[in-house]
Scaffold this motif. Structure first.
Motif, short mmCIF file in Angstrom:
data_model
loop_
_atom_site.label_atom_id
_atom_site.label_comp_id
_atom_site.label_asym_id
_atom_site.label_seq_id
_atom_site.Cartn_x
_atom_site.Cartn_y
_atom_site.Cartn_z
N ARG A 563 0.83 -1.20 0.00
CA ARG A 563 0.00 0.00 0.00
C ARG A 563 0.87 1.26 0.00
O ARG A 563 0.60 2.21 -0.74
CB ARG A 563 -0.92 -0.03 1.23
N GLN A 564 1.92 1.27 0.80
CA GLN A 564 2.78 2.44 0.86
C GLN A 564 3.54 2.65 -0.45
O GLN A 564 3.73 3.80 -0.88
CB GLN A 564 3.78 2.29 2.02
N LEU A 565 3.95 1.59 -1.10
CA LEU A 565 4.65 1.72 -2.38
C LEU A 565 3.72 2.26 -3.47
O LEU A 565 4.12 3.08 -4.30
CB LEU A 565 5.23 0.37 -2.80
N LEU A 566 2.48 1.81 -3.46
CA LEU A 566 1.52 2.33 -4.44
C LEU A 566 1.24 3.81 -4.18
O LEU A 566 1.10 4.60 -5.14
CB LEU A 566 0.23 1.52 -4.37
N ILE A 567 1.16 4.20 -2.92
CA ILE A 567 0.96 5.61 -2.60
C ILE A 567 2.17 6.43 -3.05
O ILE A 567 2.02 7.55 -3.58
CB ILE A 567 0.72 5.77 -1.08
N LEU A 568 3.38 5.90 -2.87
CA LEU A 568 4.59 6.60 -3.32
C LEU A 568 4.55 6.83 -4.83
O LEU A 568 4.83 7.94 -5.32
CB LEU A 568 5.82 5.78 -2.92
#
Length: 749
Positions: A563-568
């Protein structure tokens, strides 16, 4: 189904359906694909383990006849029909058997199960097709615990606390003093794939009780599933106790207390069918089956949940205290199971049918499960054909975490993920294909061919700063979720490398991390920043979590990282779009940049290129112009461009001079000789043959005057400019009504 004839069912009433021949052919094709072209199973079935109540045909090896259980519409046996061989000789499958007589007492020597084929429509003639040995009779069981273990799957009862041999439970059922309670638990923040149930049967007279727990680790874990487990466990315990009841015992309904309305609804309607999309259908169907086969009447009752959160303790009823005790035990069961890694095996007693796909057992909708498996296989081929992930590396990705991570995003974000992964985001590569006027370059760094992969690789200083800030946020999340410090260092350094660094260039020479780096580099930068992380990364984090005291689950950590990588990656996309589409004073950032570039270029304009009256444009306060509104800058640019055009035209007019040597002679030849009262003057110019002398001019007031062109005392004649030449050479157009000039002037006004 094989011939399209109408079917029937004794236990269910189905709506009338009239399938077309194409539907019947489809079903026949499906059955043949599961068996063979002749509808025979490729492998023989094993020995019969358990008799079903629906079996009708039996074979007597000793008496050599067939017996049919003649059942009524409600399933009760009315008689036992005996079929005898019609002729003597060697027994074969083609030997017909005819109905001979019926009895009300079961024959004593029935040794095999039988399958037959009907010869006539009256069912009085059959042929024996095959036989199977009857399973041995069950062993004699002495207590309730032995009965439970005889059903298989001992993991269901490893946490059962039973006082004595359970004879008090049988006595309580006969006296009507047995009640039950259950509650489920699901702590998603602790472990999102584990649920539990705590259940209890108690004698309200003697206060003797049994308590047990079920804890399952499953992708279908939920609080609802835990509640259903409680109902299943209580029903099985009552069924085991019922084996010790005297025949024809009159038992009062047993009250079972739940705080879940769904379990109460299905528990009180065991005959009702489930919806196709019913969640937790695998265990709900079992609960209904257990209730239908239970010889003891039960009643599912409602109790308020978590009454201790809003009411004082002295107001609790007995059932509410039971519910709070079960809730506390169920929560403890999850924590204990996580520490000891002891979970139940999801193979439940009397489960006659299980649906599986390549992912495992189907718990909910079979249609959705089949679609999911088909989608997995399709995605595997598609990703390989598009060069995103090869077939070899596809199963190395932590897909379970991807599914959980995406499920928490809104629909619009999921749509962006689909377009980004398929490389069909609105980059200039795609826009230039639809609109040739769009330049296929990065709007930030100007690199040609702006692809989706370039979004996280752009070298623009603003984009790099945005990526660095997003990496800092990601590192904060990693620190908050108990990430292995060394893994956190690797992830941070790799992201700051913007696809240039390889993971193998960062890691230490440790065998554990070498294998991870090899898998990671095979997947590559794009897969990582788009959330397709490797399973090996999650395994390394799981090893670290097992060495510390934490409630962080490795799978939850993996889905959170995705999830954090997609947000990045999405933040980089938003920064790019802000560069293109952000507007201030009605202009986007590229338009603002273009305006400032024009102002900077026009500031270097030479004053000599402007007319004197326009040179004040270069003597304004440019600091105020730069800080002022955009409209003022555009007006200054427009004025400067107009002034430069005016200066360029002025210089062009000065450079174009018209010299007509034969003009005077033409005017003289056209002037009449009799004119004496009026005179006209004209000037002509001629080139000087001397390089150092200028052109001489002569004027005449009349045709009779002598030529004074050789008189040095005469001043030089004025040289005609282009406009003067036109007005002198051509007669003016009269501005009278109806003339061409008049009509043009009227149109302008």
């Amino acid at each position: 189904m094989l011939d399209g004839s109408e079917g029937s069912s004794r236990k269910k009433t189905y709506p009338t359906e009239k399938p077309i021949p194409r539907d019947i052919a489809l079903w026949q094709s499906a059955l043949q694909s599961l068996s063979s072209a002749s509808l025979h199973l490729p492998d023989s079935l094993g020995a019969v383990l358990r008799l079903s109540t629906d079996i009708e045909w039996f074979w007597s090896e000793q008496e050599q006849f067939i017996v049919r259980y003649n059942r009524a519409d409600n399933g009760d046996i009315r008689a036992y029909d005996h079929f005898i061989k019609s002729s003597q000789g060697i027994h074969t499958r083609q030997t017909p058997f005819h109905w001979q007589y019926s009895t009300h007492q079961r024959p004593p020597h029935l040794s095999h199960l039988a399958s037959v084929r009907l010869i006539s429509d009256d069912a009085n003639q059959v042929r024996l097709h095959s036989i199977s040995t009857l399973p041995p009779p069950p062993p004699t069981l002495n207590d309730i615990r032995a009965v439970l273990h005889s059903w298989g799957n001992d993991s269901l009862w490893q946490n059962l606390e039973l006082v004595g041999d359970g004879t008090w439970l049988v006595d309580g059922l006969l006296q009507g003093t047995i009640e039950g309670a259950s509650d489920g638990s699901f702590m998603v923040k602790v472990c999102p794939d584990v649920c539990s149930a705590a259940f209890m049967l108690i004698c309200t007279n003697t206060q003797q009780k049994l308590v047990g727990t079920w804890t399952e680790q499953s992708p279908f874990a939920s609080n609802y599933r835990g509640e259903i487990f409680g109902g299943m466990a209580l029903t099985l315990l009552l069924r085991a106790a019922a084996t010790f009841l005297p025949p024809n015992s009159q038992i009062s309904p047993v009250k079972l207390w739940f705080d879940n309305s769904g379990v109460i609804h299905h528990g009180n309607k065991p005959e009702a069918d489930l919806l196709e999309r019913q969640s937790q259908a695998d265990v709900l169907s079992l609960l209904k089956r257990y209730l239908r086969d239970l010889p003891i009447p039960v009643s599912f009752e409602k109790v308020e949940a978590h009454a201790d959160e809003y009411r004082p303790i002295w107001t609790f009823t007995r059932e509410e205290r039971w519910n709070m005790d079960m809730d506390r035990i169920a929560k403890s069961a999850i924590l204990d199971a996580l520490e000891t890694h002891s979970f139940i095996t999801p193979n439940f007693p009397f489960e006659t049918f299980r649906s599986h796909t390549g992912f495992g057992k189907i718990s909910g909708s079979p249609i959705e499960a089949i679609y999911a498996w088909h989608g997995y296989r399709t995605a595997k081929k598609l990703f390989d054909s598009r060069g995103i992930v090869s077939v070899i590396h596809f199963d190395l990705i932590f897909w379970d975490g991807m599914k959980k991570a995406i499920s928490k995003f809104p629909d619009t974000f999921r749509s962006w993920i689909a377009k980004h992964v398929s490389h069909f985001c609105g980059t200039n590569r795609q826009l230039s294909r639809m609109d040739p006027s769009v330049r296929n370059v990065c709007p930030s760094c100007g690199r040609p061919d702006e692809s989706t992969s370039h979004i996280t690789r752009c070298s623009d200083p603003g984009r790099v700063a945005s990526l660095t800030a997003a990496v800092d946020d990601l590192c904060d999340w990693l620190d908050e979720n108990d990430t292995d410090p060394y893994l956190q260092h690797l992830i941070e350094e790799y992201l700051l490398g913007r696809g240039v660094l390889q993971m193998a260039d960062i890691i230490d020479p440790d065998p554990r991390f070498i294998a991870f780096a090899e898998i990671h580099d095979n997947l590559g930068w794009d897969n990582f920043v788009e959330g397709r992380i490797s399973r090996r990364l999650v395994d390394l984090q799981a090893q670290y979590l097992s060495t510390i005291q934490t409630y962080v689950n490795p799978n939850s950590w993996g889905s959170g990282l995705i999830r954090q990588l997609l947000i990045l990656t999405h933040q980089q996309w938003l920064y790019r779009n802000c560069t293109v589409h952000y507007k201030s004073d009605g202009r986007s950032l590229p338009q603002h940049k273009e305006i400032l570039q024009k102002v900077t270029r026009l500031l270097r304009t030479d004053e000599d290129l402007l007319l004197p009256e326009d040179r004040d444009l270069l003597h304004i306060d440019f600091a105020q112009l730069g800080q002022g509104p955009t409209i003022d800058q555009e007006r200054w640019i427009a004025n400067m461009e107009s002034a430069m055009v005016a200066g360029r035209r002025h210089r062009a007019r000065r450079s174009r001079r018209v010299r007509l040597p034969g003009l005077r002679r033409r005017q003289r030849s056209t002037q009449p000789s009799s004119s004496s009262s009026s005179s006209s003057s004209s000037s002509s110019s001629s080139r000087s043959t001397q390089p150092s002398s200028s052109s001489s001019s002569s004027s005449s007031s009349s045709t009779s005057e002598p030529d004074d062109s050789n008189n040095p005392s005469q001043p030089p004649t004025h040289i005609l400019r282009s406009r003067e030449y036109i007005t002198s050479y051509f007669a003016p157009i009269p501005d009278t009504e109806g003339s061409l000039r008049y009509r043009r002037r009227r149109r302008r006004t």
